[in-house]
Motif scaffolding. Structure first.
Motif, PDB file in Angstrom:
ATOM      1  N   CYS A 104     -10.285   3.408  -1.977  1.00 61.20           N
ATOM      2  CA  CYS A 104      -9.577   4.521  -2.606  1.00 61.20           C
ATOM      3  C   CYS A 104     -10.141   5.839  -2.082  1.00 61.20           C
ATOM      4  CB  CYS A 104      -9.736   4.437  -4.122  1.00 61.20           C
ATOM      5  SG  CYS A 104      -8.954   5.815  -4.993  1.00 61.20           S
TER       6      CYS A 104
ATOM      7  N   CYS B  93     -11.354   8.008  -5.665  1.00 57.28           N
ATOM      8  CA  CYS B  93     -12.571   7.723  -6.440  1.00 57.28           C
ATOM      9  C   CYS B  93     -13.586   6.908  -5.650  1.00 57.28           C
ATOM     10  CB  CYS B  93     -12.229   7.012  -7.746  1.00 57.28           C
ATOM     11  SG  CYS B  93     -11.806   5.274  -7.555  1.00 57.28           S
TER      12      CYS B  93
ATOM     13  N   CYS C 152      -4.886   2.047  -6.984  1.00 53.91           N
ATOM     14  CA  CYS C 152      -6.300   1.830  -7.288  1.00 53.91           C
ATOM     15  C   CYS C 152      -6.470   1.288  -8.706  1.00 53.91           C
ATOM     16  CB  CYS C 152      -7.063   3.148  -7.142  1.00 53.91           C
ATOM     17  SG  CYS C 152      -8.802   2.987  -7.594  1.00 53.91           S
TER      18      CYS C 152
ATOM     19  N   GLU D   4      -9.032   1.418 -10.469  1.00 53.93           N
ATOM     20  CA  GLU D   4      -9.961   2.276 -11.223  1.00 53.93           C
ATOM     21  C   GLU D   4      -9.312   3.582 -11.671  1.00 53.93           C
ATOM     22  OE1 GLU D   4     -12.954   1.301 -12.142  1.00 53.93           O
ATOM     23  OE2 GLU D   4     -12.735  -0.601 -11.079  1.00 53.93           O
ATOM     24  N   CYS D   5      -8.568   4.236 -10.756  1.00 54.88           N
ATOM     25  CA  CYS D   5      -8.071   5.581 -11.079  1.00 54.88           C
ATOM     26  C   CYS D   5      -6.567   5.739 -10.858  1.00 54.88           C
ATOM     27  CB  CYS D   5      -8.833   6.618 -10.255  1.00 54.88           C
ATOM     28  SG  CYS D   5      -8.335   6.705  -8.515  1.00 54.88           S
TER      29      CYS D   5
HETATM   30 ZN   LIG Z   1      -9.508   5.184  -7.195  1.00 50.54          ZN
END
Ligand SMILES: [Zn+2]
Length: 139
Positions: free
Chosen positions: A33, A36, A47, A49-50
């Motif tokens: 990514c 992040c 992603c 995560e984000c």
């Molecule tokens: Zn990310």
């Protein structure tokens, strides 16, 4: 036409193309990514995560450890009949991502969780190289 007992090859889709191009050069590539920094493997459009969509392929070390494994006793494809029982390992790379693969030169009964491994690249046919793993010295 491939032999009926030839092992199936991974489908060559655009999203995986950088992975196989890197593998042919002896490099393990993983999408990362660009928002992040989280690795996202297998490749996916967003992603985890984000939720950012921008990413770039990066080369990783190929080092990791056996995180889990299963031993296959059933013949699911005739091309693997001569190999049962064989292990399929889940390797956790030192960079974090996990990858499903094979561990070469280690009998299924000798595999242990946490074994340090390093990627090696095996020509499996059709000009396609797959990352597999060998035992390595501890990191
Ligand atoms: Zn990310």
């Amino acid at each position: 036409m491939p032999e009926p007992t030839a092992k199936p090859l991974p489908p060559q889709t655009p999203e995986w193309a950088p992975f196989f191009e890197a593998a042919a050069r002896g490099v393990l590539g993983v999408p990362r990514c660009q928002n992040c920094g989280a690795f996202r493997f297998p490749p996916r459009p967003v992603c985890p995560e984000c939720l950012a969509t921008n990413f770039a392929w990066e080369s990783v070390s190929g080092r990791g450890e056996v995180w889990s494994y299963v031993v296959m006793h059933q013949v699911y494809h005739p091309a693997f009949a001569a190999e049962v029982p064989y292990a399929v390992v889940l390797v956790r790379l030192v960079e974090g991502p996990k990858i499903v693969s094979r561990l070469l030169d280690v009998a299924p009964g000798e595999i242990r969780i946490g074994m340090p491994v390093i990627a090696t690249f095996v020509l499996v046919g059709g000009g396609i190289y797959l990352p597999m793993f060998r035992l390595a010295n501890p990191v």
